[in-house]
Design a protein around this motif. Structure first.
Motif, PDB file in Angstrom:
ATOM      1  N   GLU A 148     -11.545  -0.175 -11.332  1.00 35.33           N
ATOM      2  CA  GLU A 148     -10.400  -0.894 -11.918  1.00 35.33           C
ATOM      3  C   GLU A 148     -10.355  -0.670 -13.427  1.00 35.33           C
ATOM      4  OE1 GLU A 148      -7.801  -2.778 -10.980  1.00 35.33           O
ATOM      5  OE2 GLU A 148      -8.101  -2.656  -8.825  1.00 35.33           O
TER       6      GLU A 148
ATOM      7  N   GLN B 145     -10.995   0.267  -0.895  1.00 31.73           N
ATOM      8  CA  GLN B 145     -10.080  -0.446  -0.008  1.00 31.73           C
ATOM      9  C   GLN B 145     -10.853  -1.276   0.990  1.00 31.73           C
ATOM     10  OE1 GLN B 145      -7.854   3.177   1.517  1.00 31.73           O
ATOM     11  NE2 GLN B 145      -6.579   1.455   2.107  1.00 31.73           N
TER      12      GLN B 145
ATOM     13  N   ARG C 187      -7.216  -8.474  -6.898  1.00 31.44           N
ATOM     14  CA  ARG C 187      -7.969  -7.411  -6.223  1.00 31.44           C
ATOM     15  C   ARG C 187      -9.377  -7.475  -6.785  1.00 31.44           C
ATOM     16  NH1 ARG C 187      -3.864  -4.974  -8.673  1.00 31.44           N
ATOM     17  NH2 ARG C 187      -5.242  -4.175 -10.259  1.00 31.44           N
TER      18      ARG C 187
ATOM     19  N   THR D 113     -11.454   5.469  -1.632  1.00 36.40           N
ATOM     20  CA  THR D 113     -10.305   6.341  -1.460  1.00 36.40           C
ATOM     21  C   THR D 113      -9.866   6.874  -2.812  1.00 36.40           C
ATOM     22  OG1 THR D 113      -8.100   6.538  -0.485  1.00 36.40           O
ATOM     23  CG2 THR D 113      -8.575   4.510  -1.645  1.00 36.40           C
TER      24      THR D 113
ATOM     25  N   ASN E 233     -14.441   0.865   1.221  1.00 38.01           N
ATOM     26  CA  ASN E 233     -13.827   2.064   1.783  1.00 38.01           C
ATOM     27  C   ASN E 233     -13.230   2.867   0.630  1.00 38.01           C
ATOM     28  OD1 ASN E 233     -12.087   3.842   3.078  1.00 38.01           O
ATOM     29  ND2 ASN E 233     -11.137   2.284   4.362  1.00 38.01           N
TER      30      ASN E 233
ATOM     31  N   ILE F  15      -3.722   3.108  -4.989  1.00 38.70           N
ATOM     32  CA  ILE F  15      -3.448   2.814  -3.576  1.00 38.70           C
ATOM     33  C   ILE F  15      -2.192   1.976  -3.345  1.00 38.70           C
ATOM     34  CG2 ILE F  15      -5.804   3.034  -2.653  1.00 38.70           C
ATOM     35  CD1 ILE F  15      -6.178   0.034  -3.087  1.00 38.70           C
TER      36      ILE F  15
ATOM     37  N   ASN G  15      -2.805  -1.651  -8.148  1.00 38.75           N
ATOM     38  CA  ASN G  15      -3.732  -0.555  -8.428  1.00 38.75           C
ATOM     39  C   ASN G  15      -3.003   0.724  -8.029  1.00 38.75           C
ATOM     40  OD1 ASN G  15      -5.605   1.485  -8.329  1.00 38.75           O
ATOM     41  ND2 ASN G  15      -7.255   0.156  -7.640  1.00 38.75           N
TER      42      ASN G  15
ATOM     43  N   VAL H 272      -1.608   5.622   2.743  1.00 36.04           N
ATOM     44  CA  VAL H 272      -2.873   4.907   2.583  1.00 36.04           C
ATOM     45  C   VAL H 272      -3.087   4.039   3.816  1.00 36.04           C
ATOM     46  CG1 VAL H 272      -4.115   3.161   1.223  1.00 36.04           C
ATOM     47  CG2 VAL H 272      -2.715   4.881   0.069  1.00 36.04           C
ATOM     48  N   ALA H 273      -4.235   4.188   4.441  1.00 42.92           N
ATOM     49  CA  ALA H 273      -4.514   3.438   5.667  1.00 42.92           C
ATOM     50  C   ALA H 273      -4.481   1.942   5.379  1.00 42.92           C
ATOM     51  CB  ALA H 273      -5.876   3.836   6.217  1.00 42.92           C
ATOM     52  N   ASP H 274      -3.950   1.180   6.322  1.00 38.64           N
ATOM     53  CA  ASP H 274      -3.810  -0.267   6.162  1.00 38.64           C
ATOM     54  C   ASP H 274      -4.509  -0.966   7.329  1.00 38.64           C
ATOM     55  OD1 ASP H 274      -3.089  -2.871   5.910  1.00 38.64           O
ATOM     56  OD2 ASP H 274      -0.931  -2.535   6.011  1.00 38.64           O
TER      57      ASP H 274
ATOM     58  N   ALA I 140     -10.417   4.167  -5.803  1.00 39.43           N
ATOM     59  CA  ALA I 140     -10.333   2.724  -5.532  1.00 39.43           C
ATOM     60  C   ALA I 140     -11.110   2.416  -4.264  1.00 39.43           C
ATOM     61  CB  ALA I 140      -8.868   2.308  -5.361  1.00 39.43           C
TER      62      ALA I 140
ATOM     63  N   LEU J 129       0.865  -1.184   0.000  1.00 37.62           N
ATOM     64  CA  LEU J 129       0.000   0.000   0.000  1.00 37.62           C
ATOM     65  C   LEU J 129       0.896   1.226   0.000  1.00 37.62           C
ATOM     66  CD1 LEU J 129      -2.753  -1.047   2.540  1.00 37.62           C
ATOM     67  CD2 LEU J 129      -3.088  -0.546   0.119  1.00 37.62           C
TER      68      LEU J 129
END
Lengths: 88, 226
Positions: free
Chosen positions: B94, B103, B58, B148, B146, A80, A77, A22-24, B101, A18
């Motif tokens: 995508e 998450q 993903r 973002t 989520n 992110i 992607n 970006v929050a994980d 995106a 990530l």
């Protein structure tokens, strides 16, 4: 490994991570859990994934260019994630 | 009668709900197979929820390469309506038809509940029949909802009023409480809530009806084309 065609087969490892900032939530959950098992002082847990394969190319630069293209268009992607590519 | 095509990928699991909802609301609905390079001339396309191609790599990452997606992109570029619901929203991001995106949810919980979302803009193919400020109760059912995006994209979405739905009480950590957005032409909409599961009292809510009715009423076209 040199192939019959004269090109080389490389072992590739792509580490998808990530992006910074970006929050994980997976990393955060692991980080919150570790102290319960007695592991103190752990910080900055980040969870990614590792993708391994081999690729045939004329040389290392060509192999890297191909893998970078795969990363940009498919394996990550870019919104992110980014990737660290290791060739051997 | 507006013809709606619902894309079926291996792993889709909301396509029957979408078909039923569209038919119940008076539209014509048919399945579009992901392996066909055409949307069969439908007026509007729904990319439904589920786990297209198993969500491998993903969510949406593999689905984007299904032959039908090039036809969906052409349909969108020609001004036709495209709505991505849940996994369909992930597929559209995508595929580059929508920015940003989706998450993993904040708190890492799979969410299966009914939430309140507020209609923020009626200028889209999915909200034209709704009322700005109206609060709708619609089910969500996702692990990766989520939303973002980069700060520039967020400013664009906000400035152009392209955030069409916001959560009243943010369940998943989405930036700016985003539940649904549209593209610049307002004919492509992605949302995590499932309006097709809220079209009949027997389902516990009818609040999804105005959204799907928007799609049917506009005939898949937000504005009359010359």
């Amino acid at each position: 490994m040199v192939c019959e065609s004269g090109s080389v087969r490389f072992d590739v490892q792509v580490e998808v991570r990530l992006r910074e900032g970006v929050a994980d939530p997976q990393g955060q959950t692991i980080e919150r859990s570790l102290p319960h098992l007695g592991f103190k002082g752990v910080e900055g847990v980040r969870v990614g994934k590792s993708i391994r394969f081999t690729v045939e190319a004329p040389d290392e630069a060509a192999a890297r260019a191909e893998v970078d293209d795969m990363c940009a268009r498919f394996l990550t992607n870019p919104v992110i994630e980014d990737a660290e590519v290791t060739l051997r | 009668m507006t013809r709606v095509g619902v894309v079926l990928f291996p792993g889709s699991n909301c396509e029957q709900d979408a078909l039923e909802a569209v038919r119940y609301l008076g539209g014509d609905a048919e399945l579009l197979w992901h392996g066909d390079s055409t949307v069969q001339g439908v007026d509007a396309v729904i990319v439904p929820g589920g786990f297209a191609h198993g969500d491998y790599l993903r969510p949406g990452a593999i689905a984007r390469f299904s032959p039908v997606m090039a036809a969906v992109a052409d349909h969108a570029a020609a001004g036709g309506a495209v709505v991505g619901i849940c996994n369909g929203f992930q597929v559209l991001t995508e595929a580059g038809l929508l920015p940003g995106a989706l998450q993993k949810n904040r708190g890492l919980s799979f969410l299966c509940t009914t939430v309140a979302v507020r209609v923020e803009s009626t200028d889209s193919v999915l909200t034209s029949e709704a009322t700005t400020g109206a609060v709708l109760r619609i089910p969500i059912n996702h692990f990766e909802g989520n939303y973002t995006c980069g700060p520039e994209t967020l400013r664009e979405l906000q400035g152009e009023e392209r955030i069409v739905l916001r959560y009243v009480d943010n369940p998943n950590g989405s930036v700016d409480d985003i539940a649904g957005i549209c593209n610049a032409d307002r004919n492509v909409v992605g949302l995590m809530p499932h309006p097709e599961r809220a079209v009949h009292a027997i389902l516990g809510s009818t609040d999804g009806a105005p959204l799907l009715q928007s799609l049917l009423k506009t005939g898949g076209r937000l504005r009359a084309t010359a």
